[in-house]
Write a protein that holds these residues in place. Sequence first.
Motif, PDB file in Angstrom:
ATOM      1  N   ARG A 480       0.851  -1.196   0.000  1.00  0.00           N
ATOM      2  CA  ARG A 480       0.000   0.000   0.000  1.00  0.00           C
ATOM      3  C   ARG A 480       0.890   1.251   0.000  1.00  0.00           C
ATOM      4  NH1 ARG A 480      -2.720  -0.333   4.953  1.00  0.00           N
ATOM      5  NH2 ARG A 480      -4.648  -1.097   4.062  1.00  0.00           N
ATOM      6  N   VAL A 482       1.820   5.162   0.716  1.00  0.00           N
ATOM      7  CA  VAL A 482       1.323   6.099   1.729  1.00  0.00           C
ATOM      8  C   VAL A 482       1.308   7.506   1.150  1.00  0.00           C
ATOM      9  CG1 VAL A 482       2.058   4.686   3.679  1.00  0.00           C
ATOM     10  CG2 VAL A 482       3.582   6.462   2.822  1.00  0.00           C
ATOM     11  N   ALA A 522       4.123  -1.338  11.499  1.00  0.00           N
ATOM     12  CA  ALA A 522       4.648  -2.342  12.434  1.00  0.00           C
ATOM     13  C   ALA A 522       3.701  -3.522  12.566  1.00  0.00           C
ATOM     14  CB  ALA A 522       4.916  -1.704  13.786  1.00  0.00           C
ATOM     15  N   GLY A 523       3.084  -3.928  11.455  1.00  0.00           N
ATOM     16  CA  GLY A 523       2.291  -5.166  11.451  1.00  0.00           C
ATOM     17  C   GLY A 523       3.232  -6.355  11.295  1.00  0.00           C
ATOM     18  N   GLY A 524       2.680  -7.491  10.882  1.00  0.00           N
ATOM     19  CA  GLY A 524       3.500  -8.700  10.755  1.00  0.00           C
ATOM     20  C   GLY A 524       4.695  -8.486   9.850  1.00  0.00           C
ATOM     21  N   ILE A 525       4.498  -7.769   8.762  1.00  0.00           N
ATOM     22  CA  ILE A 525       5.604  -7.618   7.816  1.00  0.00           C
ATOM     23  C   ILE A 525       6.634  -6.615   8.323  1.00  0.00           C
ATOM     24  CG2 ILE A 525       6.143  -6.834   5.466  1.00  0.00           C
ATOM     25  CD1 ILE A 525       3.662  -8.390   4.564  1.00  0.00           C
ATOM     26  N   ASP A 528       8.715  -8.482  10.719  1.00  0.00           N
ATOM     27  CA  ASP A 528       9.594  -9.390   9.972  1.00  0.00           C
ATOM     28  C   ASP A 528      10.782  -8.637   9.371  1.00  0.00           C
ATOM     29  OD1 ASP A 528       8.223 -11.699  10.424  1.00  0.00           O
ATOM     30  OD2 ASP A 528       7.475 -11.955   8.374  1.00  0.00           O
ATOM     31  N   ARG A 586       1.245   4.293  13.732  1.00  0.00           N
ATOM     32  CA  ARG A 586       0.423   5.436  14.160  1.00  0.00           C
ATOM     33  C   ARG A 586      -0.396   5.089  15.395  1.00  0.00           C
ATOM     34  NH1 ARG A 586      -2.346   6.302   8.455  1.00  0.00           N
ATOM     35  NH2 ARG A 586      -2.758   4.130   8.973  1.00  0.00           N
ATOM     36  N   LYS A 587      -0.762   3.828  15.514  1.00  0.00           N
ATOM     37  CA  LYS A 587      -1.566   3.398  16.671  1.00  0.00           C
ATOM     38  C   LYS A 587      -0.773   3.550  17.969  1.00  0.00           C
ATOM     39  CE  LYS A 587      -2.369  -0.769  15.008  1.00  0.00           C
ATOM     40  NZ  LYS A 587      -2.164  -0.715  13.577  1.00  0.00           N
ATOM     41  N   CYS A 647       6.119  -0.708   4.920  1.00  0.00           N
ATOM     42  CA  CYS A 647       5.443  -1.950   5.348  1.00  0.00           C
ATOM     43  C   CYS A 647       4.047  -1.586   5.846  1.00  0.00           C
ATOM     44  CB  CYS A 647       6.220  -2.622   6.471  1.00  0.00           C
ATOM     45  SG  CYS A 647       7.882  -3.105   6.017  1.00  0.00           S
ATOM     46  N   ALA A 648       3.348  -0.747   5.079  1.00  0.00           N
ATOM     47  CA  ALA A 648       2.070  -0.179   5.529  1.00  0.00           C
ATOM     48  C   ALA A 648       0.878  -0.993   5.050  1.00  0.00           C
ATOM     49  CB  ALA A 648       1.971   1.266   5.079  1.00  0.00           C
ATOM     50  N   GLY A 649       1.019  -2.276   4.982  1.00  0.00           N
ATOM     51  CA  GLY A 649      -0.103  -3.131   4.555  1.00  0.00           C
ATOM     52  C   GLY A 649      -0.148  -3.262   3.039  1.00  0.00           C
ATOM     53  N   GLN A 650      -1.268  -3.774   2.557  1.00  0.00           N
ATOM     54  CA  GLN A 650      -1.367  -4.081   1.130  1.00  0.00           C
ATOM     55  C   GLN A 650      -2.671  -3.595   0.527  1.00  0.00           C
ATOM     56  OE1 GLN A 650      -0.719  -6.716   3.316  1.00  0.00           O
ATOM     57  NE2 GLN A 650       1.466  -6.942   2.916  1.00  0.00           N
ATOM     58  N   LEU A 683      -4.789  -9.354   5.334  1.00  0.00           N
ATOM     59  CA  LEU A 683      -4.439 -10.484   4.482  1.00  0.00           C
ATOM     60  C   LEU A 683      -3.782 -11.571   5.318  1.00  0.00           C
ATOM     61  CD1 LEU A 683      -3.686 -11.690   1.645  1.00  0.00           C
ATOM     62  CD2 LEU A 683      -1.501 -10.584   2.001  1.00  0.00           C
TER      63      LEU A 683
END
Length: 699
Positions: A480, A482, A522-525, A528, A586-587, A647-650, A683
């Motif tokens: 994704r 930004v 800072a999600g799973g990816i 990683d 951001r959270k 790494c902001a999602g997809q 995902l």
Amino acid sequence: MTSPHPSSAASRYRALLSPLDLGRLTLKNRLVMGSMHVGLEDHPGDLARLSAFLGERARGGVGLIVTGGHSPNRSGRLTAGGAQADERTMTRHQVITREVHDADGRIILQLLHAGRYAAQPLAASPSGGRSPLSPFRSRRLTRRGTRRTVEQFALAARRAVDAGYDGVELMGSEGYLLNQFLAPTTNRRRDRFGRGAEGRRALPLAIAAAVRDAIGEDALLSYRISLLDLVPGGQTWDETVVLAKGLAERGVDVLSTGIGWHEARVPTIVTSVPRGAFVPLTAQLRSEVDVPVIASNRLHDPDLAEQVLARGEADLVSMARQLLADPHLPRKLAEGRSGQVVACISCNQACLDKVFVGKRASCLVNPRAAHETELVLTPVAPRRVRKVAVVGGGPAGLEAALAAAERGHVVTLFEATEELGGQLRLAARIPGKEDYALALRSWRMRLAAAGVGIRLGMRPTPADLAGFHDVIVATGVAPRPVDLPGFAPSAEPPAAGPQVVTYQDLLEERAVAGERVAIIGAGGIGVDVAEYLTSPIPSPTLDARAWREHWGVTDPSAVRGGVTAAPQRTEANDGRRAREVHLLQRKETKIGAGLGRTTGWVHRAELRRAGVIQHRGVTYERIDEQGLHLVEDGEARVLEVDTVVLCAGQVSVADLAAELGAGASRTSPRVHVVGGADLAAELDAERAIRQAVEVASAL
Ligand code: NAP
Ligand code: SF4
């Protein structure tokens, strides 16, 4: 398909596939399905599903099945409604034992008293108190309570054998009741069931003797023994060996080795644990006792299992999750189809993580696991065979193509790049996730065996797909972007300021990170990628000795429980790349809060140890020649970094689906959209693969 050379296949796994007399039972091979709770054990309404699940494994050819744990009494149940080997339940279990025996299988019931791990108010333990994992404080077992517990174990074991089980296993590891009696950290009793090592051993030994007495000589008695507690104040090696000898004297036929309490802060089964990391201890026990031993933990690779047996390090090998992933592994080995074994990647995502929140387990790479009666892949009648195109070679596309082809459809798989695997191929590049490559290898081999035509380097147009009956669009996701001034991903470093790269470019080595890196997301990816940038080289997962040092695992002869505080990061002792890495979101929530329940803590520990600087609640402002500008805690600041990794999602890549939909006519192929192309939010490969199988099962 059967092997053209079954004898050479059999010889490759000669030790693993050879029969063994265990007690008075003859097993057809040395592969044991270790005990797993799959969430079907607790409700009578799930009995048919549980029976189908276990029957499928018996038909797959495993030598011995151990059921999920059943408590001998009410206080030992894992949860308030948890499985108990009471009279009514055991009578019902005749369905299970019949199904397994009809498939020429052997099955024993595991008796598990949770002690202070019981998540219910009746919890009882040697000295009372609450474990770090429990919502309830356990009460101290009285002297009468200990005597009753011995009787209840014996009674439950007798009921199991009467229900047709070939024997029982006593759960004495992983920090459950019997293990709690053995360790000074949880047993501070002053009566005959405490006070020194001999007293601490008294209850497990009394239970073993009473159970042997109750089930007679013909039934198998297994004891799961903790070789390494991995908690301070756990057992010493000498105590473990004395216990093992005592158990053998009381009629235990086999010792199944367990590693680590649930509360241990050392991972024992996740994918970053080196394969076979704990086999040396099993081998040591085998050399000191005169009773067969079963090796376990990260032994899912049949070649490694064979070596362990051939080298005499164990008498049998236990696989648990691997048989969720592929119930037919033993049969495939015997038929010379080892390349087609569906590899478990030790992710815990669809199995343990589900069970820990009270849901039914399944398997990321085999959605049929524990759903055998519901997700059925029936062969298609010849006149119903369809020409199926699958577009996209990520997990969803791979599994859709495979499932459709295995049902008998004619399948062509198109992949735009030169390699299959999609996001899973990227994941395999993360240190500690090397095993993910095994899953991809297995898919490639199974696709070939199922006759799927593979077209690499091709993006089919609607015109290319016109001749197919069905098109399964599995075109996946893209990073994704930004909306940030100065945000411009580029393959080349700019003249000034940080280079912005996507995680894909970084992991595929089309871009190189500098010495100071900011990760947006800072999600799973994101987590990683932070590990990828800071992990020791080579990855400790590939070197058991380095991994043990990394986690502070030590000799239980020298240190009770076999664990010390893990060494802290220093440049000298672990060879990490000297990088400053900032991980941002951001959270306000804890970084990595959304990671798997049984794996997230391992990742968070790695980040802490690697000195990754974590930022929560930030607002991104812009990227310029100075670096990444943001607001944190109400103050504007700039991270002067060389590289910003996105790494902001997809977002879904679904152009093809739209084009096919727009030009659809009565004669057009039917279009099915699966995986990330269907839904990119949150995902996950488990959902993508399950959806692919569901679509293929309905073609
Ligand atoms: P994700 O988990 O959704 O994380 C995306 C991150 O980007 C979040 O930190 C989010 O946090 C941030 N973000 C979202 N939109 C943004 C925007 N417009 N600008 C800036 N930041 C933004 O996605 P992922 O990390 O790509 O992982 C995808 C899936 O893969 C996950 O759902 C997970 O299931 C799976 N996965 C799991 C693991 C694992 O368990 N170890 C590893 C890899 C992948 P803020 O909005 O707070 O900034
Ligand atoms: Fe293995 Fe993951 Fe499947 Fe569990 S969900 S059995 S760990 S592949």
